[in-house]
Design an enzyme around this catalytic site. Structure first.
Site: not given
Ligand code: ADP
Length: 455
Positions: A154, A208-209, A229, A263, A356
């Protein structure tokens, strides 16, 4: 039906609208993956290796097309985007050797033969961020496929185009239908379903963390494997005994590459106090020289930020009263342009030192001596990457061992080599990607004891 609006970050034009996978469509994709994985695992190792080599060759032949897609979708400079597409081909080629080298052990035991098999985990969900859409995807899918798994990927909502193209190339290369699927969709819908679906046995997440933590918590409910990661706030430590000219000339690349949306970006520039003034004198022209502009131009070194919401987040860290030392330039007009920015925060606990930012913003801080440099470098919740500049071999080794990070470089800013392991400590993540051992993290070790009867 939910759609994803894909925007060109250089000029804010809409490239396309893509249907987002809902939960039912995600479930159907996972079911197809379950079937395809069984078929794939039954192929001979040599046939799986050959299919991955064909996939690598197909990506290699499509480098220009993939690169142009990334320029439009993510605003990556064309030179970088070509490198990213070629990297995907290299990663596939590297792991195409794995199916024939997943070698178990024969363990000395009494009364029989004890052997281990490295079984595929099954279906692996790979959830990727928008900063390096195709390279990060390949770090998950290539070793996972090589170890006999199916992959459901995804991509991030804003940047699915290159991943969708990679899925087409996989199919054209003769991978079984359903073995490597890309599901554009929302994190909280399709992403969440990968995490909660019982047939997905491992999640590889980069992002993101905050999201990583919630994914790990949800995966715990099914004792599902996770590789995470996550974020970083890496230090670039410059000692007074280093080649200051080289350290200053390269420092902008360590943080402004990919507009700081990396990152591994060395966003904390720690400089030994005795060399601080000289270093800043050298850094300023290097920052001002950084070429920010049209990503389609091969001379460009930095493009725009990926989206308007992300631009607003980065800009919120540099309000008018911030201690800006100097800035580079950026185009005006449409597009999410943000100039390379060098800050000199007054406090080690300033949010620009702690958070970050994920944009082209670096915080410079002085340190007193080696112990102080190590203390400062480690005063972060993160521990992903970092650089150490010194001419002293002893110091380079002492500091490399003392800095809490997974991926360091000395007198360079190298972070990712597909032949070497990559990942972080503390809140930067869990597990390692790439390197010779990556396929092992997509296997379950099965132990079989076979009794040998007495004559
Ligand atoms: P960003 O790096 O923009 O802060 P995220 O860490 O939330 O965003 O997103 C990184 C990936 O994780 C994207 O593909 C996002 O669609 C997906 N994502 C965000 N929320 C969820 C969740 N609750 N469960 C699974 N995947 C998620």
């Amino acid at each position: 039906m939910t759609t994803l609006t894909i925007v060109n970050p250089s000029d804010e034009t809409v490239i396309s609208e893509i249907e987002a996978f809902d939960v039912e469509q995600t479930d159907a994709a996972i079911e197809r993956a379950v079937t395809a994985q069984k078929l794939w695992a039954a192929w001979t190792p040599a046939d799986r290796a050959a299919a991955l080599r064909r996939f690598a060759a197909a990506v290699e032949a499509d480098v220009e097309n993939l690169a142009l897609l990334e320029v439009r979708n993510s605003g990556h400079p064309i030179g970088n985007a070509r490198g990213e597409a070629a990297h995907v081909a290299q990663v596939l080629q590297y792991y195409s050797a794995a199916p024939e080298r997943l070698i178990g052990k024969q363990i000395p035991v009494a009364g029989g033969l004890d052997v281990t098999f490295l079984e595929p985990i099954g279906v692996v969900g790979v959830i990727t961020p928008w900063n390096f859409p195709m390279t990060i995807a390949s770090w998950g899918f290539a070793p996972a496929l090589a170890a006999g798994n199916a992959v459901v990927l995804k991509p991030a909502e804003w940047t699915p185009l290159t991943s969708l193209r990679l899925a087409e190339l996989g199919l054209q290369s003769g991978l079984p239908e359903g073995l490597f699927q890309v599901l554009p969709g929302e994190g909280r819908v399709a992403g969440d379903r990968l995490v909660t679906h019982p047939e997905v046995r491992k999640i590889v997440f980069t992002g993101s963390t905050l999201t990583g933590r919630s994914i790990m918590a949800k995966a715990a409910a099914q004792v599902k494997h996770v590789t995470l990661e996550l974020g970083g706030k890496s230090a670039n430590i410059v000692f007074a005994d280093s080649d200051l000219e080289k350290a200053a000339a390269t420092a902008p690349y360590a943080v402004f590459d990919n507009s700081g949306q990396d990152c591994c970006a060395r966003t904390r520039l720690l400089v030994e106090r005795s060399a601080y003034d000289r270093f800043m004198e050298l850094l300023e022209p290097a920052v001002k020289r950084f070429v920010v502009g049209d990503p389609a131009d091969s001379a460009t070194e930095m493009g725009p930020l990926v989206s308007k919401p992300h631009f607003d987040k980065v800009a919120s860290y540099v309000p008018d009263d911030t201690d800006v030392a100097f800035r580079g330039s950026a185009p005006s007009g449409p597009g999410f342009w943000f100039p390379p920015t060098v800050l000199t925060p007054r406090s080690e606990t300033d949010r620009t030192v702690v958070d970050e930012i994920f944009g082209p913003v670096v915080a410079v801080l002085p340190f007193d001596d080696e112990a102080d440099a190590i203390r400062l470098a480690n005063s972060s919740a993160y521990g992903l990457s970092g650089s150490i500049w010194t001419q002293s071999l002893d110091r380079a080794l002492r500091v490399s061992r003392a800095v809490e990070a997974g991926t360091l470089s000395v007198n360079s800013h190298s972070s990712v080599r597909y032949t070497a392991p990559f990942g972080g400590v503390k809140q930067s993540g869990l597990g390692r990607e790439l390197g010779p051992d990556a396929p092992l993290s997509f296997t379950e070790t099965k132990n079989v004891f076979i009794a040998i009867g007495a004559q």
